[in-house]
Enzyme design. Structure first.
Site, PDB file in Angstrom:
ATOM      1  N   GLU A  36       0.886  -1.156   0.000  1.00 44.45           N
ATOM      2  CA  GLU A  36       0.000   0.000   0.000  1.00 44.45           C
ATOM      3  C   GLU A  36       0.928   1.212   0.000  1.00 44.45           C
ATOM      4  O   GLU A  36       1.826   1.296   0.844  1.00 44.45           O
ATOM      5  CB  GLU A  36      -0.875   0.014   1.258  1.00 44.45           C
ATOM      6  CG  GLU A  36      -1.834   1.189   1.242  1.00 44.45           C
ATOM      7  CD  GLU A  36      -2.622   1.337   2.542  1.00 44.45           C
ATOM      8  OE1 GLU A  36      -2.265   0.675   3.536  1.00 44.45           O
ATOM      9  OE2 GLU A  36      -3.573   2.137   2.559  1.00 44.45           O
ATOM     10  N   ARG A 261       5.690 -13.635   8.785  1.00 39.74           N
ATOM     11  CA  ARG A 261       6.546 -12.543   8.367  1.00 39.74           C
ATOM     12  C   ARG A 261       7.807 -12.528   9.228  1.00 39.74           C
ATOM     13  O   ARG A 261       7.849 -13.090  10.320  1.00 39.74           O
ATOM     14  CB  ARG A 261       5.799 -11.227   8.456  1.00 39.74           C
ATOM     15  CG  ARG A 261       5.468 -10.783   9.855  1.00 39.74           C
ATOM     16  CD  ARG A 261       5.226  -9.282   9.824  1.00 39.74           C
ATOM     17  NE  ARG A 261       5.309  -8.757  11.174  1.00 39.74           N
ATOM     18  CZ  ARG A 261       4.235  -8.334  11.845  1.00 39.74           C
ATOM     19  NH1 ARG A 261       3.043  -8.371  11.292  1.00 39.74           N
ATOM     20  NH2 ARG A 261       4.378  -7.869  13.059  1.00 39.74           N
ATOM     21  N   LYS A 271       4.285   0.506  10.402  1.00 39.36           N
ATOM     22  CA  LYS A 271       4.399   1.767   9.660  1.00 39.36           C
ATOM     23  C   LYS A 271       3.979   2.950  10.526  1.00 39.36           C
ATOM     24  O   LYS A 271       4.553   4.026  10.440  1.00 39.36           O
ATOM     25  CB  LYS A 271       3.504   1.717   8.419  1.00 39.36           C
ATOM     26  CG  LYS A 271       4.181   1.075   7.213  1.00 39.36           C
ATOM     27  CD  LYS A 271       3.361   1.346   5.954  1.00 39.36           C
ATOM     28  CE  LYS A 271       3.200   0.070   5.150  1.00 39.36           C
ATOM     29  NZ  LYS A 271       2.279   0.221   4.016  1.00 39.36           N
TER      30      LYS A 271
END
Length: 558
Positions: A36, A261, A271
């Site tokens: 994104e 992950r 983020k």
RNA sequence: AGACCCAUGGUGUAAUUGGCAACACAGCUGGUUUUGGUCCAGUCGUUCUAGGUUCGAGUCCUAGUGGGUCUACCA
């Protein structure tokens, strides 16, 4: 002769090979990396990029880059550029031009219409709170919305008017009609479209409605013919929904596979939290060399090859993991050891005067640029009567195993002479050593040493009159805790390392004044450094990439 | 509490799919070295627990324990 052992496959590769063997998609493999564009890429993305692009490469397939830009509120074109740049820098090229979920808005709208026509989606006029309320809890079923059984005609009409922009933000949503009692919360009539009269970075004001992640991501995969849609573990609960849309819409069946992950100790990958560090000025920006962003690591001097090797070494699995920073640093040193020239720089200078060396005389000492690689050639170092050595390389009361400079001791100056320490001077007030006085053995010159003296230690140095001053930024981990975001009741900011940046003034050999921004080198015996973009014509700025291993320092700690 | 996912040395990942538990990093010891770096050699240490199936289980089954995820008009 060679017993070529079968390279083991990770679980994703096993799935892929199974699909290939079953003739699924005619053996075609097509992956995608779907960021994104609302922030910079970090070490976690690095792993996702590596997985998607390497898998495509391994199976002769393709990998797309798709900007998942379905939320106009947070996404910016600036981020698109940094994302593309970072991926290229890592050494990967996506198929064709970069793609955007927003390119599919019309198609997505038609898919939604198809769902309504099949009686599988409805417009809900409930408020955010009401919808949350009716959703229930993981352990308790939800209840159906009073708008759930509107007629297909009414739903169609309402949805078309939503698209025309007739309704204000938040007044209505389109929901898939699935099962309000499902133990999987994502199946309790998920919202698939919301009203947002907002400017989109690519479609401008064309759309007053935007699809949600679940109604955009899988369909985008499908539209692009993605065969294996790889994502992180937290999306595992979305998979039934991902598959439901594929079935109901009867579109190309991409397969979602989830992996754990990668987490690295002392690094954070949220983020939002990273943005907070930037906004509060705790770091100089997204590309601060202490940041776990790709831009930060690049500026720090981590080679792309090292990052790729690191990703390979850490593997792919479904287990939660925290990888020790030592493995990352090993990967960085491994590459830099082979590729960087050795240079002389003294970070914490102590003056040495060679009393039997003629004043005003200078010599040039030849030295190899990289003992690992003769092909990197040699260069000459200016030598004179007054030098700087590392303060830590001199000790007044040295233990027997201290092989560097000490009173009455001999020590080799790298690529120059052997020195004999005659004495030293101290500051009368602080007691600090201010200068060391030595004599040199004229017949001990490197390469033509006939002195017969064996000095146990070798230290680096710079000629005082020839050396240049430079700014050196010594970085340490940004946090004092390996997992700063995991402590309940404590904010991750409490774990910021107050010493993560130490700016010092060093003396560097004159040849370094020619080094260009981004150039990497080993400061002999200290570590790997690179030239920072803040350098100016007459003042170089160096970043510490990673220190050398230091078994002496380690032994001292014990 | 419910559903789902996971569990192998300090860390991460393997184990020819039921057949002697291995590789890397880290640690420790020694060797080489004009970087106390690199390199080389050696060494330490592992299948969450309890049952079951089997000639044989890290692998399969059951139960338990532990960890994680899920209740945004974010992705």
């Amino acid at each position: 002769m060679s017993d070529d052992k079968k390279a083991s496959l990770n679980f994703i590769e096993e799935f892929i090979e199974e699909d290939i063997n079953n003739g699924k998609h005619k053996g075609r493999v097509h992956t995608r990396f779907p960021p994104e564009p609302n922030g910079f890429l970090h070490i976690g993305h690095c792993k996702a990029i590596w997985i998607n692009f390497e898998l495509a490469k391994k199976y002769g397939g393709k990998a797309n880059l798709r900007m998942d830009d379905t939320n106009p509120s947070t996404e910016k074109t600036d981020y698109v550029d940094s994302i593309k740049n970072d991926i290229n820098w890592l050494g990967y090229e996506w198929e064709g031009t970069e793609l955007y979920s927003s390119d599919y808005f019309q198609q997505l709208y038609e898919y939604a219409t198809r769902l309504i026509e099949k009686g599988l989606a409805y417009v809900d006029d409930s408020t955010v709170e009401e919808i949350a309320e009716m959703k229930g809890e993981p352990t308790a079923p939800g209840v159906e919305s009073p708008y759930r059984n509107r007629s297909i005609a009414e739903n169609l009409d309402l949805f078309q008017r939503m698209r025309k922009g007739e309704f204000p933000d938040g007044s209505r949503v389109l929901r898939a009609k699935i099962d309000m009692t499902s133990p999987n919360m994502h199946l309790r009539d998920p919202i698939i479209y919301r009203i947002k009269h907002e400017h989109h970075h690519r479609t401008g004001n064309e759309w007053p409605i935007y699809p949600m992640y679940d109604f955009a991501h899988g369909q985008s995969d499908s539209i692009e013919g993605i065969t294996h849609s790889l994502c992180s573990l937290e999306f595992i609960h979305h998979r039934p929904l991902y598959n439901w849309f594929i079935e109901q819409l009867d579109i190309f069946p991409s397969r979602q596979i989830e992996f754990a992950r990668m987490n690295v100790a002392y690094m954070i990958t949220s983020k939002r939290k990273l943005l907070k560090l930037v906004e509060e000025g705790q770091v100089s920006g997204w590309d601060d060399a202490r940041m776990p962003t790709i831009a930060g690591m690049r500026r720090r001097g981590y080679p792309a090859e090292a990052l790729r090797n690191f990703c390979e070494r850490t593997g792919v699995a479904k287990r939660d993991n925290v990888i020790e920073m030592e493995l990352l640093e090993f990967s960085v040193r491994e590459v830099l050891n082979k590729t960087t020239p050795r240079v002389m720089a003294v970070l914490d200078p102590l003056k040495v005067v060679i009393t039997n060396y003629p004043e005003g005389q200078e010599e040039f000492m030849e030295t190899e640029n990289n003992p690992e690689d003769e092909g990197m050639g040699k260069r000459k170092l200016p030598f004179s009567r007054e030098l700087y050595i590392e303060r830590g390389d001199f000790m007044v009361d040295a233990p027997r195993k201290f092989f560097r400079m000490k009173p009455e001791g001999d020590v080799r100056l790298k690529s120059a002479y052997i020195l004999h320490c005659e004495g030293y001077e101290t500051d009368p007030v602080t007691g600090e050593v201010t200068e060391v006085r030595c004599t040199y053995y004229p017949d001990s010159r490197s390469g033509e040493d006939t002195s017969g003296i064996k000095a146990k230690g070798t230290i680096h140095w710079v000629s005082a009159s020839h050396a240049k001053r430079a700014e050196v930024r010594m970085f340490d981990r940004l946090f004092t805790d390996p997992a700063p975001t995991t402590h309940e009741g404590k904010d991750f900011m409490e774990f910021l390392n107050p010493d993560s940046l130490r700016v010092i003034e060093a003396f560097i050999e004159p040849s370094l004044m020619d080094a260009e921004v981004g150039a990497q080198m080993q400061f002999m015996r200290k570590g790997y450094f690179c030239v920072d973009q803040d350098s100016t014509e007459d003042k170089k700025v160096f970043n510490l990439t990673v220190t050398l291993k230091d078994s002496w320092a380690k032994a001292q700690k014990k």
